[in-house]
Motif scaffolding. Sequence first.
Motif, short mmCIF file in Angstrom:
data_model
loop_
_atom_site.label_atom_id
_atom_site.label_comp_id
_atom_site.label_asym_id
_atom_site.label_seq_id
_atom_site.Cartn_x
_atom_site.Cartn_y
_atom_site.Cartn_z
N GLU A 154 0.96 -1.07 0.04
CA GLU A 154 -0.14 0.38 -0.05
C GLU A 154 0.84 1.36 -0.17
O GLU A 154 0.95 2.02 -0.88
CB GLU A 154 -1.51 -0.05 1.09
N GLU B 52 4.06 9.91 -9.32
CA GLU B 52 2.70 10.12 -11.70
C GLU B 52 2.36 11.59 -11.33
O GLU B 52 2.03 12.29 -12.06
CB GLU B 52 2.19 9.10 -11.47
N GLN B 53 1.57 11.74 -10.01
CA GLN B 53 0.93 13.09 -9.72
C GLN B 53 1.63 14.86 -9.84
O GLN B 53 0.94 15.15 -10.33
CB GLN B 53 -0.32 12.87 -8.32
N LEU C 36 10.10 6.97 -3.26
CA LEU C 36 10.13 5.64 -3.90
C LEU C 36 10.99 4.74 -3.83
O LEU C 36 10.78 3.79 -3.63
CB LEU C 36 10.00 6.31 -5.05
N ARG D 201 4.91 14.47 -11.17
CA ARG D 201 4.93 14.77 -12.86
C ARG D 201 3.98 15.19 -13.77
O ARG D 201 4.40 15.94 -14.80
CB ARG D 201 5.75 13.46 -13.38
N SER D 202 2.82 14.67 -13.52
CA SER D 202 1.74 14.93 -14.42
C SER D 202 1.32 16.59 -13.99
O SER D 202 0.91 17.45 -14.80
CB SER D 202 0.24 14.80 -13.67
N GLU E 287 10.00 11.01 -5.05
CA GLU E 287 11.33 9.93 -6.08
C GLU E 287 12.13 9.46 -5.20
O GLU E 287 12.56 8.30 -4.32
CB GLU E 287 11.96 10.71 -7.00
N ARG F 131 4.03 5.36 -5.28
CA ARG F 131 4.28 5.46 -7.31
C ARG F 131 2.64 6.55 -7.38
O ARG F 131 3.18 7.63 -8.35
CB ARG F 131 4.06 4.30 -7.38
N GLY F 132 1.98 6.46 -6.34
CA GLY F 132 0.42 7.21 -7.47
C GLY F 132 1.25 8.77 -6.91
O GLY F 132 0.82 9.78 -7.52
N THR F 133 1.62 9.14 -6.23
CA THR F 133 1.83 10.66 -5.46
C THR F 133 3.39 10.80 -6.74
O THR F 133 3.20 11.91 -7.14
CB THR F 133 2.99 10.42 -4.44
N ALA G 25 2.52 1.72 -3.26
CA ALA G 25 1.24 1.69 -4.22
C ALA G 25 1.25 3.31 -4.27
O ALA G 25 0.89 4.09 -5.15
CB ALA G 25 0.34 1.22 -4.36
N ARG G 26 1.08 4.22 -2.64
CA ARG G 26 0.60 5.49 -2.81
C ARG G 26 2.03 6.79 -3.01
O ARG G 26 1.68 7.24 -3.34
CB ARG G 26 1.05 5.86 -0.72
#
Length: 181
Positions: free
Chosen positions: A120, A130-131, A176, A133-134, A173, A126-128, A123-124
Amino acid sequence: MRSWKAAGRASRADEDDLWNRFKTAQDTFFRARAEVYSAKDAALREHAAVKTQLLDEAGQLVPVTDVRAARAALRGIQERWEHAGPVPRDAHERLESGLRRIEDAVRKAEDAQWRRSNPEALARARGTVEQIRSAIAGLEEQLAKAQEADNPGAVKDAQEALDARRSWLVEAERTLAELTG
């Protein structure tokens, strides 16, 4: 002894004979009791020596490098520890606190490994990343549009937001990377 004293006196001839018999029985009792206590004390000291060796063996598990191997080895040590038996009072706290210290170190290593491998949390993280970076991609577009429109206020706002998101990305990063080990 209280019963002897409460029984009262006998004739002088009988008194000496009774006293000698009583004293012999008393000496035999106390000698036997001393032997039992001595044997118990020797056994307790022997148990303490075994537990000291086990504590030395457990001490080699710290610092924990392989959590699974350390937990398995500690489990075996704990089983032998229980079978070793009781120890003298003066050694009890030293030995028990020593083993607790090692158990705590292994437990902390397990917790740290779990935090690193927790799906969990991974995943959080990685999601952070990606958010962020977006968000950076969107802010870069805003900055480009503001520069094309020659709007210094919008350029400044977009650049500040972009710099903040980039510093957040560095931290996210790093987190992560710690989790993926």
